[in-house]
Enzyme design. Sequence first.
Site, PDB file in Angstrom:
ATOM      1  CG  PHE A   1      68.237  46.299  33.204  1.00  0.00           C
ATOM      2  CD1 PHE A   1      67.732  45.211  32.508  1.00  0.00           C
ATOM      3  CD2 PHE A   1      67.768  46.532  34.493  1.00  0.00           C
ATOM      4  CE1 PHE A   1      66.780  44.373  33.072  1.00  0.00           C
ATOM      5  CE2 PHE A   1      66.813  45.693  35.074  1.00  0.00           C
ATOM      6  CZ  PHE A   1      66.315  44.618  34.355  1.00  0.00           C
TER       7      PHE A   1
ATOM      8  CE  LYS B   1      67.358  54.553  15.398  1.00  0.00           C
ATOM      9  NZ  LYS B   1      66.268  54.284  16.305  1.00  0.00           N
TER      10      LYS B   1
ATOM     11  CD  GLU C   1      64.066  41.090  12.162  1.00  0.00           C
ATOM     12  OE1 GLU C   1      64.562  40.186  11.465  1.00  0.00           O
ATOM     13  OE2 GLU C   1      63.371  42.001  11.674  1.00  0.00           O
TER      14      GLU C   1
ATOM     15  N   GLY D   1      55.940  58.463  24.079  1.00  0.00           N
ATOM     16  CA  GLY D   1      57.219  57.743  24.073  1.00  0.00           C
ATOM     17  C   GLY D   1      57.682  57.303  22.697  1.00  0.00           C
TER      18      GLY D   1
ATOM     19  CG  ASP E   1      64.607  57.157  13.780  1.00  0.00           C
ATOM     20  OD1 ASP E   1      65.348  56.517  14.547  1.00  0.00           O
ATOM     21  OD2 ASP E   1      63.531  56.706  13.357  1.00  0.00           O
TER      22      ASP E   1
ATOM     23  CE  LYS F   1      64.104  53.472  12.807  1.00  0.00           C
ATOM     24  NZ  LYS F   1      62.914  54.173  13.253  1.00  0.00           N
TER      25      LYS F   1
ATOM     26  N   GLY G   1      58.640  50.254  20.659  1.00  0.00           N
ATOM     27  CA  GLY G   1      57.901  49.687  21.801  1.00  0.00           C
ATOM     28  C   GLY G   1      58.800  48.736  22.563  1.00  0.00           C
TER      29      GLY G   1
HETATM   30  N1  HSE Z   1      61.779  57.557  17.402  1.00  0.00           N
HETATM   31  C1  HSE Z   1      61.626  56.379  16.592  1.00  0.00           C
HETATM   32  C2  HSE Z   1      60.286  56.467  15.877  1.00  0.00           C
HETATM   33  C3  HSE Z   1      61.693  55.152  17.460  1.00  0.00           C
HETATM   34  O1  HSE Z   1      59.526  57.405  16.113  1.00  0.00           O
HETATM   35  O2  HSE Z   1      60.010  55.622  15.034  1.00  0.00           O
HETATM   36  C4  HSE Z   1      62.054  53.897  16.734  1.00  0.00           C
HETATM   37  O3  HSE Z   1      63.306  53.956  16.106  1.00  0.00           O
END
Ligand code: HSE
Length: 348
Positions: A11, A125, A149, A206, A220, A224, A321
């Site tokens: 949360f 992920k 998704e 952020g 990251d 993906k 986001g």
């Molecule tokens: N840190 C990742 C980015 C967030 O910058 O795309 C989304 O996975």
Amino acid sequence: MNTYRLALIGFGNVGRALVQAIHEHSSTYKKNFGLKLIVTAVSDALKGTVYHAEGLHLPSLLESTNSLKGIAGSHKFTDALEVAKQGDYDILCEMSFTDLATGEPATSYIRAALERGKHAVTTNKGPVALHYHELQTLAKKHHAVFGVEGSVMSGTPTMRLGEELLSGALIQKIEGILNGTTNYILSQMETGMSYTDALAEAQSKGYAEADPTGDVEGFDAAGKVAILANVLMNVPLKVSDVEREGISKLTFNDIESAKSAGERWKLIGRLERNGSSVKASVKPQRIPLAHPLAGVMGATNAITYTTDFLGATTVIGAGAGRKETAYALLQDILAIHRQSQCTIAGVK
Ligand code: HSE
């Protein structure tokens, strides 16, 4: 009207955005889709756990800050795993933190839900990059849905597009700008900002992970790429199988020399079929300005699917986001709803 009881695991920003979206749009969703959503459980590693079989009061959840203790309901469950194993819900919405090394604890929550024949949808992920085939097999065995998704490009429709609409077109290659932080840094460096300042800005906005090494060194994006390989190309590729190079070694000179040659650096995640195998990489590439991914600037993400039937299909949009990621969960929930309606109508 179908009612779905949701158990929210995690949360933070996304969980809150999901509750906000349900609260704000429930009457539209009822009217447009014949769908009613209630939240029966919320569990967060830091804030605690609250449960109400009839549905929690959403405005109280939205007003809560650091603890769920004051929310009306039962506090009998001590953690998320107990909720997943024993709670009364139809869909587990998994939004806990990402661990690309183990996929835990998220994978255990999802496994517990699917073993009970409950649907599980996730924005995480880790479980998808590391355990997709196991979890999908478990889901099928128990006639449940495992929705993923939100694991790539938040709510921008990329996974379902690839899985449902483009799979018959035979995907041969996937290329994408899959990390917003690095794309933001590269875009800012083109305007003269230093790498360090651009990274600090990406952190303050952020976009970056808690440890930005995951972004700038390509981990990251590699996660993906592994997800896309497993879900859309049906190959059991591991994150460690992805050839990976980040952007931390790119200099101003590199950026400038690309610019003067009518090119631009982008961190490109790529998957390409080669006979029965698939080659996977994440690396900075100099691409011509006419390339479909060259104009994607700032924190925006993009993905190009190259298929036998359609050539290149590109989707450009948000990669992260709160609201954007919450929408990924709503897409998966709506897909479950549509599927259940087809089943009721006997159209399988
Ligand atoms: N840190 C990742 C980015 C967030 O910058 O795309 C989304 O996975």
